[in-house]
Design an enzyme around this catalytic site. Sequence first.
Site, mmCIF file in Angstrom:
data_model
loop_
_atom_site.group_PDB
_atom_site.id
_atom_site.type_symbol
_atom_site.label_atom_id
_atom_site.label_comp_id
_atom_site.label_asym_id
_atom_site.label_seq_id
_atom_site.Cartn_x
_atom_site.Cartn_y
_atom_site.Cartn_z
ATOM 1 N N TYR A 11 0.829 -1.219 0.000
ATOM 2 C CA TYR A 11 0.000 0.000 0.000
ATOM 3 C C TYR A 11 0.868 1.277 0.000
ATOM 4 O O TYR A 11 0.915 2.005 -0.990
ATOM 5 C CB TYR A 11 -0.916 -0.081 1.219
ATOM 6 C CG TYR A 11 -1.802 1.108 1.488
ATOM 7 C CD1 TYR A 11 -2.560 1.697 0.478
ATOM 8 C CD2 TYR A 11 -1.913 1.606 2.784
ATOM 9 C CE1 TYR A 11 -3.397 2.770 0.759
ATOM 10 C CE2 TYR A 11 -2.764 2.665 3.083
ATOM 11 C CZ TYR A 11 -3.495 3.247 2.061
ATOM 12 O OH TYR A 11 -4.316 4.307 2.356
ATOM 13 N N ALA A 73 9.150 -3.212 3.258
ATOM 14 C CA ALA A 73 8.704 -4.601 3.470
ATOM 15 C C ALA A 73 8.692 -4.930 4.960
ATOM 16 O O ALA A 73 9.712 -4.836 5.631
ATOM 17 C CB ALA A 73 9.641 -5.550 2.729
ATOM 18 N N TYR A 140 5.194 -5.138 17.489
ATOM 19 C CA TYR A 140 5.371 -4.386 16.242
ATOM 20 C C TYR A 140 6.251 -3.163 16.487
ATOM 21 O O TYR A 140 7.264 -2.952 15.802
ATOM 22 C CB TYR A 140 3.993 -3.973 15.701
ATOM 23 C CG TYR A 140 4.057 -3.057 14.511
ATOM 24 C CD1 TYR A 140 4.663 -3.471 13.325
ATOM 25 C CD2 TYR A 140 3.524 -1.773 14.564
ATOM 26 C CE1 TYR A 140 4.730 -2.622 12.236
ATOM 27 C CE2 TYR A 140 3.575 -0.926 13.476
ATOM 28 C CZ TYR A 140 4.183 -1.356 12.313
ATOM 29 O OH TYR A 140 4.254 -0.515 11.239
ATOM 30 N N ILE A 206 -16.005 -1.908 17.651
ATOM 31 C CA ILE A 206 -15.170 -0.850 18.253
ATOM 32 C C ILE A 206 -14.362 -1.508 19.360
ATOM 33 O O ILE A 206 -14.934 -2.025 20.326
ATOM 34 C CB ILE A 206 -16.025 0.295 18.838
ATOM 35 C CG1 ILE A 206 -16.869 0.958 17.747
ATOM 36 C CG2 ILE A 206 -15.120 1.325 19.519
ATOM 37 C CD1 ILE A 206 -17.679 2.153 18.241
ATOM 38 N N PHE A 207 -13.055 -1.486 19.208
ATOM 39 C CA PHE A 207 -12.202 -2.151 20.196
ATOM 40 C C PHE A 207 -11.947 -1.227 21.385
ATOM 41 O O PHE A 207 -10.973 -0.495 21.423
ATOM 42 C CB PHE A 207 -10.868 -2.561 19.560
ATOM 43 C CG PHE A 207 -10.990 -3.605 18.492
ATOM 44 C CD1 PHE A 207 -11.934 -4.624 18.585
ATOM 45 C CD2 PHE A 207 -10.145 -3.597 17.388
ATOM 46 C CE1 PHE A 207 -12.043 -5.598 17.593
ATOM 47 C CE2 PHE A 207 -10.241 -4.567 16.399
ATOM 48 C CZ PHE A 207 -11.202 -5.568 16.497
HETATM 49 N N1 UDP Z 1 -10.138 -0.468 15.519
HETATM 50 C C1 UDP Z 1 -11.433 -0.795 15.896
HETATM 51 N N2 UDP Z 1 -12.079 -1.776 15.186
HETATM 52 C C2 UDP Z 1 -11.511 -2.434 14.142
HETATM 53 C C3 UDP Z 1 -10.185 -2.075 13.760
HETATM 54 C C4 UDP Z 1 -9.527 -1.083 14.473
HETATM 55 O O1 UDP Z 1 -11.991 -0.234 16.840
HETATM 56 O O2 UDP Z 1 -12.149 -3.321 13.568
HETATM 57 C C5 UDP Z 1 -9.438 0.597 16.263
HETATM 58 C C6 UDP Z 1 -8.102 0.164 16.863
HETATM 59 O O3 UDP Z 1 -8.298 -0.398 18.138
HETATM 60 C C7 UDP Z 1 -7.336 1.479 16.893
HETATM 61 C C8 UDP Z 1 -7.884 2.246 15.672
HETATM 62 O O4 UDP Z 1 -9.119 1.618 15.343
HETATM 63 O O5 UDP Z 1 -7.666 2.204 18.046
HETATM 64 C C9 UDP Z 1 -6.968 2.178 14.472
HETATM 65 O O6 UDP Z 1 -6.598 0.832 14.272
HETATM 66 P P1 UDP Z 1 -5.867 0.327 12.970
HETATM 67 O O7 UDP Z 1 -5.753 -1.164 13.090
HETATM 68 O O8 UDP Z 1 -6.558 0.880 11.768
HETATM 69 O O9 UDP Z 1 -4.436 1.024 13.004
HETATM 70 P P2 UDP Z 1 -3.283 1.003 14.138
HETATM 71 O O10 UDP Z 1 -3.590 2.204 15.021
HETATM 72 O O11 UDP Z 1 -3.361 -0.286 14.851
HETATM 73 O O12 UDP Z 1 -2.024 1.171 13.371
#
Ligand code: UDP
Length: 321
Positions: A11, A73, A140, A206-207
């Site tokens: 991407y 990568a 990560y 929503i996590f």
């Molecule tokens: N998130 C969420 N539901 C999902 C995917 C992500 O609530 O299905 C939340 C995640 O917990 C974080 C934000 O969205 O707070 C961005 O997550 P993403 O995986 O897009 O990017 P990251 O911040 O991990 O690089």
Amino acid sequence: MRILVTGGAGYIGGFTARRLTAKGHTVLVYDNLTAGHRTNIPADQLVVGDLKDIDHLDHLLVVHRIDSVLHFAASASVGESVTHPAKYYQNNLLNSLNLLERVRRHAIPRFVFSSTAAVYGTPETIPLTEDHPLKPVNPYGQTKLAFEAMLADYSAAYGLSATALRYFNAAGASVDAAFGEAHDPETHLIPLVLFAALGKRPKIDIFGTDYETPDGTCIRDYVHVEDLAEAHVLALEQQPAGKLVTYNVGSGTGNSVREVIRTCEEISGKTIVVNEAPRRAGDPSVLVASADKLKRELGWSPKFPDLRSIVETAWDWHRKG
Ligand code: UDP
């Protein structure tokens, strides 16, 4: 310049490879296509290969007289890095060290690295500046920080000119809707919300809704992938000699998960079903960049300054199918 772009069929790597090509650089993409897509790159620019294959790398660096390496990568899912750290240490650290060693042995002078806001961990102050303490809270971020340390040491000892760009949340698509974000499986918020808008998923989870933020959901800094790509071009073309420099690449604006969902609803005109799920391991509550250093030193200025303009391009691309 004659540039090797690892992960250039992915991407962010793909957007950057196209931008560098448009600016007249000679670009060769090296990608094992586990996450990248052939269609992101013209066939004559793509070499399919793996960073574990040292002989192949040696051959390419010599034959193509590479003078700069952009290293995208990597494995790049925070959640997966918590459950499968071995994959992250192998791909992001050991394979990257393989590459760096080839760069050293062939005396290639320039290196630009895809780092991440995850190197900071839980912010002590917002917005995050580059001198904020580095305490990653997931594997990560650990792997990316460890490679930044290698770059600093290689620069000091061997005179490598290196730049680490600490990405915040890349999002969006090209304005002509020809290229966009396509991970498999998709884990990132904006594409998943747009899948829900398109009926490709029943709902969006929503996590975590109990974070110490105004609406209880995590806040992130979403930056358009074209603006991110431009940061690489500027970093390469204005790279100081013989040292490591680091820059945040973010818009400087934070948006919560609920705000992202609302914006996607407004732009798509669809109602999105939401499920309030538990927190995802490894997620800091707020990550917002100060991009002042990038603006001041490299003259970067984002063309997509707000979430709306980012989601508009993503929506046009996703609905095209
Ligand atoms: N998130 C969420 N539901 C999902 C995917 C992500 O609530 O299905 C939340 C995640 O917990 C974080 C934000 O969205 O707070 C961005 O997550 P993403 O995986 O897009 O990017 P990251 O911040 O991990 O690089």
